[in-house]
Structures are given as structure tokens and as C-alpha cells.
Design a protein around this motif. Structure first.
Motif: not given
Length: 280
Positions: A1-9, A112-127
Motif C-alpha cells: 500500500m502507498n502509505r502517503g495515499v492512505w494518510i491523505t485519505l 526496526a531500523t528499516g521501518e522508518q516509513d512506518e513511523r512516518e505514517s503514524s507521524r502523519r496520521a497524528y499531525d
């Protein structure tokens, strides 16, 4: 899934529109989050909830059409069905949990080190949603958490569970995102999300639930598209791998019905109980 699309939604609909967000195709990780800087919140204590329910705590069948579902988790899935009053949902929750966490209750996506995109998703969801929802006591911690638990809930949406129905009386607003690792709390979030999907979207069959679980837009503008069919196919493949027969109408009706939903607070009481007064 494109996480940016999901957060926009999620931003467009708001938590009140979909009741939270569960992201699919997650993997459990045993790595640790980077140590917090002095400016970051220190992770808060998490209350101990009751243990997993036992066979004696539920009325449903724990032996028929469960396949390889872990025996100790079956009563939890049945309790979710019974408390939420969504007949046939127990085994559907099992197939979803198989995809989201492989039944690892402490699965954490974003630590995990390679899961920065997941943290970015939760950050965008919150903000993107904090101004339209009641404040979270541990909002910054949730924003940097990622997702996790049995059902792969994204932390900010998990803590806002129930807001569309009960507003600032939603029971997890003062909680730490690490409550996701306690199966009863994760079960509460998943039960509410299931009800929101069934109430607010056209669900033609069982596999359509998983499409909405991945992204509600797949039940709208994305219905019938490549991603819609891919998510459905993965769900059906997961059911086969788990050896749960989705066509067994004695345990799973062709369509799930949430019309008898008793309410967020009743479901919370039945699955989780009461939080300590200083946290509730």
C-alpha cells in the motif's frame, strides 16, 4: 500500500469517518526503537489487562473450522464476536490477524531500523488528525510509534478508537500506544473497526472486509481495481493457508451483519474491562 495515499485519505475522512486505520501486510520485528532524545516523551507505564479469555469464558465453538489458529487465541476471537454481536466474525478476525501479525501479540512495525516509513505514517496520521479529534495524553509517543499488535493498528488511530461514536469519552485517549501489545486492547480496536466498515461501506462478501481493512477507498473509488483484487486474493490465500473455510456457512455467514452492535463502551467493557482510574 502507498502509505502517503492512505494518510491523505485518513486526513480527508477524519477518524470520525472511518473509525481508525489498520494497515495490512505487516511483519513482526524484534528490534528496538531508537532511544528517545531529551525532548521526546519517555514511554509511559502500561496497565496490565486481564489475561486471554479461556474456553469457559465464551459460548462459541472452539473446534470447528479453526484450522491452524492457535488454540489459546480462539477464545479471544470468539469473545470479540460475542461482545460485538457480529455473528460469524470470529474466524474472519483470525484470518486478518494471521496476515497482520502471524498471531504475534507483540508484533511491532516501526521499531526496526528499516521501518522508518512506518513511523512516518503514524507521524502523519497524528499531525493530520490531532486538530479534529480529542487530545491524546501520549500523542507524540503514538506519532512516533508506527503500528502493531495482533491486528496491525496504527497507533494514533488505535488511541482514537471510539471517537466517532462517543467523542471525548473514548476509552483510550489517555493511554500509551504500547497498550496495543495487550491482546484484549487490540481486540477492542479491531472490533470497533470491523463495525465501522460494516456500517459505513458496501460489503458484498467476506473478502471485501479485508479490502476495506487495507484501505477504505478500496470500497469506494478503488472498488474493482487491481489493488482491490490483490488484497482480496491475499485474504483468500491466507484463509487457505490457515485452513479456515470461508464458505462454511455453519460458522461464517456469506455476509457479516453489525446491526446488533451494542456500542463502543459496552464492547470495551466486555473485552478490556476497566482501566486504572488514573489512566481512564
Amino acid at each position: 500500500m502507498n502509505r502517503g495515499v492512505w494518510i491523505t485519505l485518513g486526513t480527508a475522512l477524519g477518524v470520525a469517518g472511518v473509525g481508525g486505520a489498520l494497515l495490512y501486510s505487516r511483519r513482526a520485528s524484534a528490534a528496538s526503537l531508537p532511544a528517545p532524545t531529551p525532548e521526546q516523551e519517555t514511554p509511559s507505564p502500561v496497565p496490565e489487562l486481564p489475561p486471554l479469555p479461556r474456553a469457559s469464558d465464551v459460548k462459541g465453538d472452539l473446534s470447528t473450522n479453526w484450522g491452524e489458529t492457535p488454540v489459546d487465541l480462539r477464545p479471544l476471537f470468539v469473545l470479540m464476536e460475542e461482545v460485538a454481536k457480529i455473528p460469524g466474525s470470529a474466524r474472519v478476525f483470525a484470518v486478518i490477524a494471521y496476515r497482520e501479525s502471524r498471531f504475534v501479540t507483540t508484533a511491532h512495525n516501526g521499531n526496526a531500523t528499516g521501518e522508518q516509513d512506518e513511523r512516518e505514517s503514524s507521524r502523519r496520521a497524528y499531525d493530520n488528525n490531532k486538530d479534529r479529534n480529542p487530545p491524546l495524553r501520549h500523542g507524540e509517543e503514538a506519532a512516533d510509534f508506527g503500528s502493531g499488535g495482533l491486528f496491525g493498528l496504527l497507533a494514533p488511530y488505535f488511541l482514537w478508537t471510539g471517537v466517532p461514536e462517543v467523542g471525548d469519552r473514548a476509552p483510550l485517549l489517555n493511554e500509551s500506544p504500547e497498550l496495543l501489545f495487550q491482546p484484549r486492547a487490540a481486540a477492542f480496536g479491531a472490533a470497533v473497526y470491523m463495525q465501522r466498515l460494516l456500517k459505513n461501506y458496501r460489503i458484498d462478501d467476506i473478502a471485501a472486509i479485508k479490502a476495506g481493512w487495507a484501505n477504505p477507498s478500496l470500497l469506494g473509488s478503488g472498488r474493482g481495481g487491481t489493488k482491490y483484487h490483490d488484497v482480496r486474493a491475499r485474504f483468500l490465500t491466507d484463509a487457505v493457508a490457515l485452513d479456515i473455510d470461508l464458505t462454511d456457512t455453519t460458522t461464517i455467514p456469506p455476509k457479516l451483519d453489525a446491526s446488533a452492535w451494542p456500542g463502543v463502551l459496552t464492547v470495551f467493557a466486555g473485552l478490556v474491562g476497566a482501566l486504572p482510574k488514573d489512566l481512564a
